[in-house]
Design a protein around this motif. Structure first.
Motif, mmCIF file in Angstrom:
data_model
loop_
_atom_site.group_PDB
_atom_site.id
_atom_site.type_symbol
_atom_site.label_atom_id
_atom_site.label_comp_id
_atom_site.label_asym_id
_atom_site.label_seq_id
_atom_site.Cartn_x
_atom_site.Cartn_y
_atom_site.Cartn_z
ATOM 1 N N ASP A 76 0.776 -1.314 -0.110
ATOM 2 C CA ASP A 76 0.152 0.008 -0.018
ATOM 3 C C ASP A 76 0.738 1.271 -0.031
ATOM 4 O O ASP A 76 0.802 2.229 -0.801
ATOM 5 N N LYS A 77 1.805 1.315 0.664
ATOM 6 C CA LYS A 77 2.781 2.531 1.041
ATOM 7 C C LYS A 77 3.567 2.550 -0.486
ATOM 8 O O LYS A 77 3.538 3.851 -0.998
ATOM 9 N N THR A 79 2.444 1.640 -3.357
ATOM 10 C CA THR A 79 1.503 2.013 -4.337
ATOM 11 C C THR A 79 1.218 3.447 -4.156
ATOM 12 O O THR A 79 1.295 4.373 -5.122
ATOM 13 N N ASP A 80 0.943 4.093 -2.838
ATOM 14 C CA ASP A 80 0.695 5.415 -2.669
ATOM 15 C C ASP A 80 1.944 6.261 -3.439
ATOM 16 O O ASP A 80 1.584 7.401 -3.810
ATOM 17 N N GLU A 81 3.222 5.883 -2.867
ATOM 18 C CA GLU A 81 4.255 6.493 -3.349
ATOM 19 C C GLU A 81 4.434 6.771 -4.831
ATOM 20 O O GLU A 81 4.897 7.751 -5.431
ATOM 21 N N ILE A 83 2.017 6.641 -7.039
ATOM 22 C CA ILE A 83 0.806 7.218 -7.514
ATOM 23 C C ILE A 83 1.164 9.005 -7.330
ATOM 24 O O ILE A 83 0.955 9.661 -7.972
ATOM 25 N N HIS A 84 1.544 8.874 -6.190
ATOM 26 C CA HIS A 84 1.849 10.390 -5.768
ATOM 27 C C HIS A 84 3.306 11.087 -6.773
ATOM 28 O O HIS A 84 3.074 12.274 -7.208
#
Length: 113
Positions: A76-77, A79-81, A83-84
């Motif tokens: 999750d981390k 993926t979020d990075e 996307i950002h």
């Protein structure tokens, strides 16, 4: 007398045949017992090996499932990075992309996306 000798010879042959049959039967019984023992030992070894493999498998399953929560959080981390990062890059180059499209198509043409 000759018939007595013949009778004695026949008796000896019958006794020898019976003795041979007894020896053959004893050998068959011994072979059967050895095969049965070998089969039991093999089944015991197979059961022990299967048990060992099952224990190793269960350990791996429990180790991996214990880490699954950590893996989900890590993914999750990441993926979020990503996307950002993609949003940041898109925002950084969007003006250049618009300028390039306007230059290529011209300001007076309609762009259909």
């Amino acid at each position: 007398m000759a018939s007595n000798r013949g009778q004695g010879g026949i008796q000896q042959l019958l006794a020898a045949e019976q003795e041979a049959q007894r020896i053959v039967n004893a050998a068959k019984n011994e072979k059967s017992a050895r095969l049965k023992q070998a089969k039991e030992e093999a089944e015991k070894e197979i059961a022990e090996y299967r048990s060992k493999l099952e224990a190793e498998f269960q350990k791996k399953v429990s180790d991996s499932s214990g880490d699954s929560g950590a893996n989900v959080k890590r993914l999750d981390k990441e993926t979020d990075e990503k996307i950002h990062h993609l949003k940041t890059e898109a925002a950084r180059i969007s003006d250049d992309v618009v300028a390039m499209l306007l230059k290529y198509y011209g300001a007076d043409k309609t762009i259909i996306i």
